[in-house]
Design an enzyme around this catalytic site. Structure first.
Site, short mmCIF file in Angstrom:
data_model
loop_
_atom_site.label_atom_id
_atom_site.label_comp_id
_atom_site.label_asym_id
_atom_site.label_seq_id
_atom_site.Cartn_x
_atom_site.Cartn_y
_atom_site.Cartn_z
N ASP A 100 -20.52 -6.71 27.53
CA ASP A 100 -19.12 -6.37 27.74
C ASP A 100 -18.86 -4.95 27.26
O ASP A 100 -18.12 -4.19 27.87
CB ASP A 100 -18.20 -7.32 26.96
CG ASP A 100 -18.24 -8.72 27.57
OD1 ASP A 100 -18.92 -8.88 28.61
OD2 ASP A 100 -17.59 -9.61 27.01
N ALA A 101 -19.49 -4.61 26.12
CA ALA A 101 -19.26 -3.28 25.55
C ALA A 101 -19.73 -2.20 26.51
O ALA A 101 -19.05 -1.19 26.73
CB ALA A 101 -19.98 -3.15 24.21
N GLU A 102 -20.91 -2.44 27.12
CA GLU A 102 -21.42 -1.45 28.08
C GLU A 102 -20.52 -1.37 29.31
O GLU A 102 -20.26 -0.29 29.84
CB GLU A 102 -22.86 -1.80 28.48
CG GLU A 102 -23.84 -1.34 27.43
CD GLU A 102 -25.23 -1.92 27.63
OE1 GLU A 102 -26.19 -1.20 27.36
OE2 GLU A 102 -25.33 -3.09 28.04
N TYR A 103 -20.06 -2.53 29.74
CA TYR A 103 -19.15 -2.55 30.88
C TYR A 103 -17.90 -1.72 30.57
O TYR A 103 -17.46 -0.89 31.36
CB TYR A 103 -18.76 -3.99 31.22
CG TYR A 103 -17.87 -4.09 32.45
CD1 TYR A 103 -18.43 -4.23 33.71
CD2 TYR A 103 -16.48 -4.01 32.34
CE1 TYR A 103 -17.64 -4.28 34.84
CE2 TYR A 103 -15.68 -4.06 33.46
CZ TYR A 103 -16.25 -4.21 34.71
OH TYR A 103 -15.46 -4.26 35.82
N LYS B 21 -8.35 -13.75 20.21
CA LYS B 21 -8.61 -13.63 21.63
C LYS B 21 -9.75 -14.59 21.97
O LYS B 21 -10.90 -14.37 21.59
CB LYS B 21 -9.00 -12.19 21.98
CG LYS B 21 -9.27 -11.98 23.44
CD LYS B 21 -9.33 -10.49 23.72
CE LYS B 21 -9.68 -10.12 25.13
NZ LYS B 21 -10.42 -11.04 25.93
N ARG C 167 -7.40 -17.86 37.16
CA ARG C 167 -6.73 -16.58 37.32
C ARG C 167 -7.08 -15.93 38.65
O ARG C 167 -6.27 -15.22 39.24
CB ARG C 167 -7.16 -15.68 36.16
CG ARG C 167 -6.75 -14.27 36.29
CD ARG C 167 -7.06 -13.61 34.98
NE ARG C 167 -7.11 -12.18 35.07
CZ ARG C 167 -7.97 -11.45 34.38
NH1 ARG C 167 -8.87 -12.05 33.62
NH2 ARG C 167 -7.95 -10.16 34.45
N GLU D 241 -6.10 -20.64 27.93
CA GLU D 241 -7.53 -20.37 27.99
C GLU D 241 -8.27 -21.70 27.86
O GLU D 241 -7.91 -22.53 27.04
CB GLU D 241 -7.85 -19.45 26.80
CG GLU D 241 -9.07 -18.64 26.94
CD GLU D 241 -8.87 -17.38 27.80
OE1 GLU D 241 -7.75 -17.12 28.30
OE2 GLU D 241 -9.87 -16.67 28.00
N LYS E 13 0.46 -8.40 20.42
CA LYS E 13 1.55 -8.27 21.37
C LYS E 13 2.82 -7.81 20.66
O LYS E 13 3.13 -8.29 19.57
CB LYS E 13 1.86 -9.62 22.03
CG LYS E 13 0.71 -10.17 22.84
CD LYS E 13 1.14 -11.48 23.47
CE LYS E 13 -0.07 -12.19 24.03
NZ LYS E 13 0.24 -13.54 24.48
S1 IVH Z 1 -2.43 -12.70 26.36
C1 IVH Z 1 -0.34 -10.17 29.65
N1 IVH Z 1 -3.58 -14.05 24.45
O1 IVH Z 1 -8.13 -12.28 27.34
C2 IVH Z 1 -1.11 -10.65 28.52
N2 IVH Z 1 -4.88 -13.39 26.32
O2 IVH Z 1 -8.80 -9.49 28.12
C3 IVH Z 1 -1.83 -11.88 28.79
N3 IVH Z 1 -7.21 -14.16 26.24
O3 IVH Z 1 -7.08 -12.41 30.66
C4 IVH Z 1 -2.97 -12.18 27.90
N4 IVH Z 1 -7.05 -15.19 24.32
O4 IVH Z 1 -7.72 -14.62 29.59
C5 IVH Z 1 -3.73 -13.44 25.64
N5 IVH Z 1 -4.49 -15.27 22.70
C6 IVH Z 1 -4.62 -14.67 23.89
C7 IVH Z 1 -5.85 -14.66 24.59
C8 IVH Z 1 -5.94 -14.00 25.81
C9 IVH Z 1 -7.85 -14.88 25.33
C10 IVH Z 1 -7.84 -13.64 27.48
C11 IVH Z 1 -7.01 -13.79 28.70
C12 IVH Z 1 -6.91 -12.40 29.30
C13 IVH Z 1 -8.03 -11.69 28.63
C14 IVH Z 1 -7.69 -10.21 28.53
#
Ligand code: IVH
Length: 753
Positions: A33-36, A116, A137, A178, A294
């Protein structure tokens, strides 16, 4: 110069398209992922400086897609946005600065910080509180409709609010979350794979993705997936003002919401918490690849708006990848107690997530070939939590032509016996039971804590005893005398006395433990428990295996003269012939309960144009094989491959002689009598299907403790089918042949009578 830049932009676009495809469609990423991210950023920057070179289909212009063609598509009510990434604190500071410029000068910025999750995004729609749709998605605009599969996930409420006291559901609510495997569930899935003789899954995220995209939702139901919900995509009749309120609301509705989200006063509060999270990363029950940050206030978020596919009000803070690339410099070959050959990659040492890694699992040669990993390749190595580091794949672009293919060796590196690959297996085996490496591994396992638990008998002692010829196999341990032991270096009187005492104690281990200790491929303590429930002694097992073996042989004698020797030019016929040549795994499980075996066999064999006499001879031979196999095949949790392993182990001369010696030496070979706590279910036969409130083994024990019997398949002799959540086809079968179907509660009520 500008030509070079144009070329670089085109090259980056092409590479990123390829990696997108490998990741999202093939589920086989070849770079980290980091390289990407590095490539992606480079392209983003070049495109920003030279918009004239940006291609219309540049990977920066779209959201990655997981659409797969097998599912109906649904349009999301609003774009399913992604997140831009931050890799260090300065990225976060810059992000906040940019945001401040778009907001009033005195704006107070509070943040919600949460893990995340490293899973798959899912979008779930509720109408009047009822789950009506769930979609992946996809490309952010359209997703795959996976409603039936998502409904099998227990942490997804089918109706909200789950607790009616907690308010009312809005008319319409579309949430985003998720889907992932908890680490424990993923390990369990792999234990089951192993018990079935199937290869282990490598990567939890890809396996979760595969599980969600099953055509048959019963398959999804078997995988213990978990869903967390973290955002609202769209709603009617809701009036929420912040992320923090949203999380509270989602929790009230009964969604699985990560409990550890934090409301942070300011950015310093956020960055102060990051090191702690990173340190806890490996202790969490699931994999995370960073934190999501956020802006709390929706008013501020909407003022900030969206750039490309990313909302400005949120950002992903990525932890340093637990993946790295390094060079594969060599290979070591291990031979386990079952003879299984496992290649391990020797790596140029590389620092991953705080640990230096210098070797990594390659799983098996089939996997090596499938991923096209070559000697001398740069490879991507991943480590996560407690799992042994493993090679994800080669960095194809880094090859210089000096790499060479990796093939399984022709013979065992320890005893030079030719290796074999059993039909249908992914692994290669050393078939020599006397192979010194196999003997060593067998004995090491045999005496270990999870097996016979013989204290004082470590690997060094075993090696010494083998060296002087005192032991050749497991059984010899039980015939050791004090005298020759005392003659060994380092074996004083006390030590010998203790060792002999622990050997004596080991003779009284439970039958289940003795069975586990034999180290039969795929038979760990779970399967040993199943066998103990169904066979009262080693002799019973030996007899059952012998009976199956002899019925298999007579089936082969009947069938072989009727079958063409050469492969035919018709694939379907070849498949049919292969089934007839492996009746134990291919025919018996299918026809175990067939009431009309003759008709079904006649239909199956039609392409072979057999005479009525031949058909009836085959039917007789198959009936005998089915009858012989029933005691093993009808045990739920024992797949056909395991049954085959058991039969071949117990009919092997070497193994039989080891067992005979152990019996002779006084090792326990009988199951204990079961103690009944009641007899309310005496004479009744139950079939269990679907997920119960406790593991099914417990329900089985409960039935048996009350005098009942549990079998694996539904027939006219079944008294009740007990159906849990997401039951399988057994319920359909029960209804068809009019066997009553009851719930777990009803079963408990029967016992209480
Ligand atoms: S919020 C508009 N919260 O990470 C914001 N995303 O790299 C919506 N993900 O596509 C995303 N855990 O699939 C949010 N606690 C979390 C998350 C999360 C994993 C995923 C999600 C997103 C991707 C973005």
């Amino acid at each position: 110069m500008s030509e070079d830049i144009q070329k670089r932009v085109a090259q980056l676009s092409a590479d990123l398209h390829h990696h997108n495809y490998m990741y999202h469609v093939r589920n086989e990423p070849v770079i980290t992922d980091a390289e990407y991210n590095r490539l992606f950023r480079e392209l983003q920057e070049l495109e920003a400086q030279h918009p004239e070179f940006a291609q219309a289909d540049s990977p920066t212009q779209r959201v990655g897609s997981d659409l797969s063609g097998d599912f109906p598509k649904v349009r999301h009510p609003a774009p399913i946005l992604s997140l831009s990434n931050a890799f260090d604190e300065s990225d976060l500071v810059n992000w906040e600065e940019r945001n401040r410029r778009l907001l009033p000068a005195d704006a107070q910025l509070q943040y919600v910080l949460q893990p995340k999750l490293d899973g798959l995004a899912i979008v779930i729609t509720y109408e009047d509180g009822v789950l009506v749709r769930a979609a992946t998605r996809g490309n952010g605009e359209f997703g795959d409709d996976v409603t039936a599969n998502v409904k099998t996930i227990r942490s997804v409420p089918l109706r909200i609010p789950v607790d009616p006291e907690r308010g009312a559901a809005p008319e319409r609510l579309v949430v985003r979350g998720e889907i992932l495997f908890h680490n424990e569930a993923f390990l369990e899935l792999n234990r089951e794979q192993e018990a079935q003789g199937l290869p282990a899954y490598v990567n939890a995220r890809n396996t979760a993705s595969g599980s969600l995209k099953q055509k048959d939702s019963r398959e999804t139901a078997k995988r213990k997936l978990t869903a967390y919900v973290y955002a609202i995509v769209d709603s009617d009749g809701l009036d929420l003002e912040s992320e923090w309120e949203t999380l509270q609301f989602l929790r009230d509705m009964g969604f699985n919401v990560i409990t550890e989200a934090a409301l942070c006063e300011d950015l310093a509060d956020v960055t102060g918490r990051l090191p702690d999270w990173e340190a806890r990363r490996d202790d969490l029950p699931f994999e995370i690849d960073g934190m999501v940050l956020k802006v709390d206030s929706f008013a501020q978020t909407s003022e900030l708006g969206v750039v490309g596919k990313d909302p400005r009000g949120a950002i992903a803070y990525k932890f340093p990848a637990e993946e790295a690339t390094t060079k594969l410099v060599g290979l070591t070959i291990g031979v386990g107690r079952t003879g299984k050959v496992t290649p391990t990659a020797q790596l140029e040492p590389v620092f991953i997530g705080g640990v230096t890694v210098s070797n990594a699992s390659l799983h098996n040669y089939e996997q090596v070939a499938a991923l096209d990993i070559r000697q001398g390749d740069r490879v991507i190595v991943k480590r996560s939590g407690d799992v042994i580091p493993y090679v994800i794949g080669p960095v194809v672009g880094a090859r210089d032509g000096s790499e060479s293919a990796i093939r399984p060796p022709e013979s065992c590196p320890f005893c030079e016996t030719s290796l074999i690959q059993p039909a249908g297996a992914v692994d290669w085996f050393c078939p020599n039971p006397k192979c010194p490496e196999r003997v060593m591994r067998t004995l090491e396992f045999f005496v270990s804590r999870v097996a016979m638990d013989i204290e004082g008998m470590g690997p060094q002692t075993i090696a010494a005893l083998i060296e002087v010829g005192l032991i050749e196999d497991e059984a010899d341990i039980f015939n050791l005398d004090a005298e020759p032991l005392l003659a060994l270096e380092g074996f004083a009187e006390k030590k010998v006395e203790n060792l002999l005492a622990s050997i004596e104690t080991a003779k009284t281990r439970s039958f289940e433990q003795v069975l586990t200790s034999l180290g039969i491929d795929g038979i760990g303590s779970t399967v040993a428990g199943l066998l103990t429930d169904n066979f009262s002694s080693m002799q019973n097992l030996l007899d059952a295996a012998a009976e199956i073996q002899s019925a298999s042989e007579s089936f082969a004698q009947t069938a072989e003269p009727l079958l063409p020797v050469e492969p035919t030019d018709d694939a379907a016929t070849d498949r049919l012939l292969s089934r007839l040549r492996h009746p134990l795994t291919e025919l018996v499980p299918r026809y175990l309960d067939a009431a009309d075996l003759g008709d079904r066999l006649a239909r199956l064999l039609k392409p072979l144009h057999l005479s009525a006499d031949h058909l009836s001879a085959l039917q007789d031979a198959l009936s005998r094989l089915i009858a012989a196999s029933r005691p093993l095949h009808s045990i739920e949790g024992l797949g056909p491959v395991l049954v085959e392993n058991i039969v071949s182990w117990f009919t092997d001369d070497h193994n039989q002689s080891v067992l005979a010696k152990m019996l002779e030496a006084g090792v326990n070979m009988r199951a204990e009598e079961k103690i009944l706590s009641g007899s309310g279910l005496a004479g009744k036969t139950f079939v269990l299907t679907g997920a119960m409130s406790v593991p099914r083994g417990e329900i089985k024990a409960l039935v048996e403790a009350n005098g009942g019997k549990v079998t694996g398949s539904v027939s006219k002799k079944t008294s009740y089918v007990v159906a849990g959540d997401a039951p399988g086809s057994k319920v359909d079968k029960a209804l068809k042949i009019k066997v009553p179907v009851i719930s777990e509660d009803e079963l408990r009520a029967l016992i209480a009578l």
